[in-house]
Design a protein around this motif. Structure first.
Motif, mmCIF file in Angstrom:
data_model
loop_
_atom_site.group_PDB
_atom_site.id
_atom_site.type_symbol
_atom_site.label_atom_id
_atom_site.label_comp_id
_atom_site.label_asym_id
_atom_site.label_seq_id
_atom_site.Cartn_x
_atom_site.Cartn_y
_atom_site.Cartn_z
ATOM 1 N N LEU A 40 -54.203 -47.188 33.095
ATOM 2 C CA LEU A 40 -54.381 -48.000 32.065
ATOM 3 C C LEU A 40 -54.341 -49.633 32.404
ATOM 4 C CD1 LEU A 40 -51.855 -46.879 29.318
ATOM 5 C CD2 LEU A 40 -54.152 -46.776 29.095
ATOM 6 N N PRO A 41 -55.328 -50.218 31.855
ATOM 7 C CA PRO A 41 -55.233 -51.854 32.190
ATOM 8 C C PRO A 41 -54.008 -52.520 31.624
ATOM 9 C CG PRO A 41 -56.622 -51.365 30.207
ATOM 10 C CD PRO A 41 -56.029 -50.207 30.796
ATOM 11 N N GLN A 42 -53.759 -53.702 32.223
ATOM 12 C CA GLN A 42 -52.732 -54.645 31.827
ATOM 13 C C GLN A 42 -52.859 -54.659 30.330
ATOM 14 O OE1 GLN A 42 -52.509 -58.267 33.946
ATOM 15 N NE2 GLN A 42 -52.142 -57.171 35.889
ATOM 16 N N GLY A 43 -52.031 -55.112 29.380
ATOM 17 C CA GLY A 43 -52.021 -55.417 28.181
ATOM 18 C C GLY A 43 -51.910 -54.355 26.942
ATOM 19 N N VAL A 44 -51.258 -53.315 27.090
ATOM 20 C CA VAL A 44 -51.065 -52.374 26.194
ATOM 21 C C VAL A 44 -50.262 -53.077 24.995
ATOM 22 C CG1 VAL A 44 -50.080 -50.201 25.581
ATOM 23 C CG2 VAL A 44 -51.589 -50.255 27.756
ATOM 24 N N LYS A 45 -50.480 -53.171 24.015
ATOM 25 C CA LYS A 45 -49.588 -53.463 22.920
ATOM 26 C C LYS A 45 -48.680 -52.364 22.417
ATOM 27 C CE LYS A 45 -51.709 -55.403 19.258
ATOM 28 N NZ LYS A 45 -52.535 -55.988 18.081
ATOM 29 N N GLY A 46 -49.166 -51.352 22.408
ATOM 30 C CA GLY A 46 -48.346 -50.191 21.886
ATOM 31 C C GLY A 46 -49.038 -48.816 22.007
ATOM 32 N N TYR A 47 -48.235 -47.766 21.612
ATOM 33 C CA TYR A 47 -48.848 -46.464 21.804
ATOM 34 C C TYR A 47 -48.253 -45.619 20.700
ATOM 35 C CZ TYR A 47 -44.731 -44.662 24.315
ATOM 36 O OH TYR A 47 -43.409 -44.354 24.759
ATOM 37 N N ARG A 48 -48.501 -44.520 20.368
ATOM 38 C CA ARG A 48 -48.059 -43.361 19.660
ATOM 39 C C ARG A 48 -48.174 -42.069 20.455
ATOM 40 N NH1 ARG A 48 -51.544 -42.456 15.755
ATOM 41 N NH2 ARG A 48 -52.054 -40.255 16.667
ATOM 42 N N VAL A 57 -53.553 -45.159 22.071
ATOM 43 C CA VAL A 57 -52.835 -46.432 22.636
ATOM 44 C C VAL A 57 -53.788 -47.680 22.440
ATOM 45 C CG1 VAL A 57 -52.813 -47.471 25.097
ATOM 46 C CG2 VAL A 57 -52.223 -45.000 24.994
ATOM 47 N N LEU A 58 -52.856 -48.597 22.161
ATOM 48 C CA LEU A 58 -53.624 -49.729 21.499
ATOM 49 C C LEU A 58 -53.608 -50.888 22.557
ATOM 50 C CD1 LEU A 58 -52.708 -49.978 17.806
ATOM 51 C CD2 LEU A 58 -54.593 -49.257 18.634
ATOM 52 N N LEU A 59 -54.626 -51.448 22.806
ATOM 53 C CA LEU A 59 -54.956 -52.897 23.598
ATOM 54 C C LEU A 59 -55.140 -54.163 22.876
ATOM 55 C CD1 LEU A 59 -57.353 -51.401 26.413
ATOM 56 C CD2 LEU A 59 -54.871 -51.524 26.499
ATOM 57 N N TYR A 72 -67.822 -49.259 40.131
ATOM 58 C CA TYR A 72 -68.086 -48.847 38.663
ATOM 59 C C TYR A 72 -67.411 -49.886 37.663
ATOM 60 C CZ TYR A 72 -68.608 -44.072 41.073
ATOM 61 O OH TYR A 72 -68.885 -43.149 41.713
ATOM 62 N N LEU A 73 -68.206 -49.983 36.685
ATOM 63 C CA LEU A 73 -67.540 -51.077 35.550
ATOM 64 C C LEU A 73 -66.877 -49.909 34.568
ATOM 65 C CD1 LEU A 73 -67.564 -53.668 34.631
ATOM 66 C CD2 LEU A 73 -69.676 -53.322 33.603
ATOM 67 N N LEU A 74 -65.743 -50.217 34.331
ATOM 68 C CA LEU A 74 -64.906 -49.479 33.248
ATOM 69 C C LEU A 74 -65.037 -50.432 31.903
ATOM 70 C CD1 LEU A 74 -62.380 -47.833 35.335
ATOM 71 C CD2 LEU A 74 -64.039 -46.623 33.973
ATOM 72 N N LYS A 75 -65.087 -49.578 30.867
ATOM 73 C CA LYS A 75 -64.544 -50.463 29.594
ATOM 74 C C LYS A 75 -63.798 -49.356 28.662
ATOM 75 C CE LYS A 75 -68.258 -52.652 27.812
ATOM 76 N NZ LYS A 75 -69.564 -52.845 27.243
ATOM 77 N N TYR A 76 -62.676 -49.977 28.419
ATOM 78 C CA TYR A 76 -61.574 -49.366 27.427
ATOM 79 C C TYR A 76 -61.714 -50.203 26.021
ATOM 80 C CZ TYR A 76 -59.072 -47.301 31.447
ATOM 81 O OH TYR A 76 -58.692 -46.724 32.458
ATOM 82 N N ARG A 77 -61.970 -49.267 24.941
ATOM 83 C CA ARG A 77 -62.039 -49.894 23.672
ATOM 84 C C ARG A 77 -60.383 -50.438 23.277
ATOM 85 N NH1 ARG A 77 -66.552 -50.899 20.941
ATOM 86 N NH2 ARG A 77 -65.402 -50.413 19.193
ATOM 87 N N ARG A 78 -60.353 -51.175 22.075
ATOM 88 C CA ARG A 78 -59.057 -51.380 21.711
ATOM 89 C C ARG A 78 -57.943 -50.434 21.545
ATOM 90 N NH1 ARG A 78 -57.655 -56.249 18.421
ATOM 91 N NH2 ARG A 78 -59.806 -56.686 18.987
ATOM 92 N N LYS A 79 -58.870 -49.141 20.882
ATOM 93 C CA LYS A 79 -57.982 -48.058 20.558
ATOM 94 C C LYS A 79 -58.655 -46.692 21.558
ATOM 95 C CE LYS A 79 -57.962 -45.487 16.861
ATOM 96 N NZ LYS A 79 -57.916 -44.926 15.365
#
Length: 160
Positions: A40-48, A57-59, A72-79
């Motif tokens: 997981l990248p830095q900056g997780v706001k919270g999770y359920r 998981v919310l970024l 490789y280029l990785l892209k994580y969505r906000r949720k």
């Protein structure tokens, strides 16, 4: 005294339901299921995390970074959503990888010994878990310091 009883019960109820500062972070929960925190990248706001293993998981926002070694280029969505159990992340939504010119969704991550196997449809790639010891920092231009330090409490379990 009798009239203040409902107020006292309401306050106790809210205290029991509110997330405590001692709750494990999303990164801690990953480790409890056998995964390194660096997936997981830095900056997780919270999770359920639900009892059946379903999670969210919310970024703070969409996140993009380049993985060293493979280019490789990785892209994580906000949720990010999926289902977790020991050594398995399945039904993932919200994580994509760019291979050559095309973007593919990462569907699952399996832990096998000291390796992690990432599945993208019928294809998979295996990497040592040790490659994921540190959480990557999202690429966000000149606003990186502001974005990675400005997290507040949420209605989910907070990682701050």
């Amino acid at each position: 005294m009798v009239s203040s009883l409902p107020i006292i019960l309401l306050v106790l109820f809210l205290v029991v339901l509110s997330p405590s500062s001692g709750s494990p972070s999303a990164y801690d929960m990953l480790e409890e299921f056998g995964f390194p925190r660096g997936i997981l990248p830095q900056g997780v706001k919270g999770y359920r995390l639900d009892p059946d293993g379903s999670f969210e998981v919310l970024l703070s926002g969409d996140c993009e970074f380049r993985v060293d070694g493979g280019g490789y280029l990785l892209k994580y969505r906000r949720k990010i959503t999926g289902k977790v159990k020991s050594g398995q992340l399945k039904g993932l939504n919200g994580i994509r990888v760019k291979v050559l010119l095309f973007w593919f969704g990462i569907d699952e991550v399996l832990k096998s010994g000291t390796d992690l196997q990432f599945s993208v449809g019928p294809l998979s790639a295996t990497f040592p878990s040790s490659n994921f010891g540190e959480c990557p920092k999202c690429r966000c231009g000149s606003r990186c310091d502001t974005i990675t330090t400005a997290f507040g409490a949420t209605e989910l379990v907070s990682d701050s």
